[in-house]
Design a protein around this motif. Structure first.
Motif, short mmCIF file in Angstrom:
data_model
loop_
_atom_site.label_atom_id
_atom_site.label_comp_id
_atom_site.label_asym_id
_atom_site.label_seq_id
_atom_site.Cartn_x
_atom_site.Cartn_y
_atom_site.Cartn_z
N LYS A 118 42.54 44.32 35.01
CA LYS A 118 42.05 44.19 33.63
C LYS A 118 41.00 43.08 33.54
N PHE A 119 41.14 42.06 34.40
CA PHE A 119 40.19 40.95 34.39
C PHE A 119 39.79 40.61 35.83
N VAL A 120 38.49 40.37 36.04
CA VAL A 120 37.97 40.01 37.36
C VAL A 120 37.13 38.75 37.24
N PHE A 121 37.37 37.81 38.16
CA PHE A 121 36.53 36.62 38.27
C PHE A 121 35.79 36.67 39.59
N ILE A 122 34.47 36.57 39.52
CA ILE A 122 33.63 36.57 40.72
C ILE A 122 33.30 35.13 41.07
N GLY A 123 34.01 34.59 42.04
CA GLY A 123 33.82 33.20 42.47
C GLY A 123 33.45 33.15 43.93
N GLY A 124 32.45 33.94 44.30
CA GLY A 124 32.08 34.07 45.71
C GLY A 124 30.92 33.20 46.13
N ALA A 181 37.84 32.77 47.87
CA ALA A 181 38.94 31.79 47.96
C ALA A 181 38.38 30.38 48.06
N GLY A 182 37.56 30.02 47.05
CA GLY A 182 37.01 28.68 46.97
C GLY A 182 37.70 27.89 45.88
#
Length: 500
Positions: A237-243, A15-16
């Motif tokens: 279906k779609f994943v964003f890795i914003g960690g 959650a950035g």
């Protein structure tokens, strides 16, 4: 320990500011899509996006000397400066769109006008700055930049820095009033409040433990609900890795070919902060100097006016530090566990190449407060130790990868996006200019990951970001229009309207 399973269209990890930006863009483009967010911490914007974990500079190459490189023939390459400035203009436009439609309010809570300045000493660096000023000031993106090596003018611009200074060598500065101070923590929280109002499910205290591909091409996440202790399984279906720094480990778990031969090297930052109103009141600018010989780009010293919670303070730094953690809230095993059979040679090659960086970090870690004060006094000769405190800023994981130009194990100082060939998953790695160019980076992800929708989305994207797909440098009239309108919408000062 029980287990549950859900399905959704899009999952955002972290959650950035990056997840907040991508989620907000997608909600505008396809409101009907279901979006779910998983964040390990208790609130949004607590790691890299937090206002105390970054410099808060709206990076647009107005003052950052490392974005203009001197070539062997003595000329300057300003292409990176142009690119970063254009990218920041996209962010300004998108934020203005959100404010104009009351999707977020009170822009002064996250953005303030602050002059951006470059400051150098010594004949060689003054010559460099003159060349930089000439190269940039001829470009419409940098209109309004001033240069001075006159002591009286510099006293007017930066009285705190000039007071008590022994003028035994040349000194010069450039100044442009269109710079900004951005509270990315506040902006992140605003965007997540907006997303929550649009029925985006935001799950705090949820740690993503594993990611794997399902038979139908979706992605299944194994998520630990830290509040209940339950293990949950969620597919999308779609994943964003914003960690932030945690993205590398999660990218490696996906097993996609694009995740191979990539490593990360963590560097922490330490700033000195002054809250004394008498000192703070004497300085009003972000002043960037030149990195010392042998120092990495992220160590460029700067003295910044900051606005946090509507309170003005001064920050100086960064001083580099080292921790094996990839996040401030991470584990001391992060660096070791990121070394895999497919990237061990890349990491070893980087280690052999980066002995000067290792030496530099060791020296930085060993600095006492008084030694840090001595570096501060190169900016503020009369600085008093009792007026300044140390603040540990965020962890940044610099990307290591094999490149044609640099060979095996090349350390990348910048922001990297890794996407699967089919566009079903994307991860953001790296550091500065990062948050300032979030809109550009997320638009690139949208293009790569949703190519079948771009044509139908194009008109909406242009509504949100009028210069999308257009070079502002080559269209000064559009630049004038956008710069003026965004300055007005975002509540920036009259000085900001330099194109009038």
């Amino acid at each position: 320990m029980s287990s549950s399973e859900t399905k959704t269209d899009v999952i955002l990890i972290g959650a950035g500011i990056m997840s907040a930006t991508l989620g907000t863009l997608l909600k505008e483009l396809v409101p009907e899509w279901e979006i779910t967010v998983y964040e390990k911490l208790a609130n949004a914007g607590e790691e890299s996006s937090n206002e105390w974990n970054n410099a808060g500079t709206g990076h647009s190459a107005l003052c950052e000397l490392n974005y203009t490189v001197e070539k062997p023939d003595g000329s300057l390459d300003i292409s990176k400066a142009i690119k970063i400035n254009e990218q920041f203009q996209l962010s300004r436009q998108f934020w203005s769109y959100l404010v104009n439609r009351n999707l977020i309010r009170n822009p002064r809570d996250f953005i303030m006008p602050i002059p951006h300045m470059s400051l150098v000493q010594g004949e060689q660096d003054v010559t460099f700055l003159k060349k930089r000023f000439k190269a940039l000031s001829d470009n419409p993106l940098f209109q309004g930049m001033e240069f001075s090596d006159d002591h009286e003018k510099l006293i007017e611009w930066i009285p705190l820095i000039m007071e008590g200074r022994t003028l035994n060598e040349p000194i010069a500065a450039t100044k442009i009033d269109s710079g900004t101070d951005v509270n990315f923590g506040a902006l992140t929280r605003m965007l997540f409040d907006h997303l929550e109002s649009k029925n985006v499910e935001i799950n705090y205290n949820h740690s993503v433990e594993d990611i794997k591909r399902t038979d139908d091409g979706s992605w299944e996440l194994k998520v630990w609900n830290m509040a209940t202790g339950n293990i949950e399984r969620h597919t999308a279906k779609f994943v964003f890795i914003g960690g932030g720094g945690g993205s590398l480990h999660l990218l490696q778990k996906t097993g996609i070919p694009e995740s191979k031969h990539i490593g990360g090297f963590p560097v922490s930052g330490i700033f000195m902060v002054c809250n004394d109103p008498d000192v703070v009141g004497q300085h009003h600018a972000k002043v960037y100097g030149k990195a010392k010989v042998g120092a990495p780009p992220m160590s460029v010293p700067h003295l910044d006016t900051r606005y946090i919670d509507n309170k003005k303070s001064l920050l100086f730094g960064p001083f580099a530090g080292f921790s094996p953690k990839f996040l401030k809230t991470g584990s001391n095993m992060d660096l070791i566990t990121s070394v895999k059979p497919n990237n061990v040679l890349t990491m070893l090659a980087a280690g052999a190449k980066q002995m000067p960086l290792t030496k530099y970090l060791i020296q930085q870690v060993m600095l006492s407060k008084e030694q840090r004060m001595e570096e501060l006094r190169e900016f503020i000769p009369n600085a008093k130790s009792e007026d300044w405190d140390l603040v540990v800023a965020g962890q940044r994981v610099q990307v290591i990868k094999d490149t044609e130009a640099g060979g095996k194990g090349t350390l990348q100082f910048g922001t990297e996006v890794i996407t699967a060939a089919d566009g079903s998953i994307a991860a953001l790695l790296g550091a500065s200019p990062g948050a300032s160019t979030a809109v550009h980076v997320m638009l690139e992800i949208i293009k790569k990951c949703f190519p079948e929708h771009i044509e139908e989305w194009e008109s909406k994207i242009k509504e949100m970001i009028p210069s999308h797909g257009v070079s502002l440098m080559e269209n000064p009239e559009l630049l004038h229009e956008i710069h003026t309108s965004t300055a007005q919408t975002l509540g920036l000062s009259e000085k900001e309207l330099i194109f009038s």
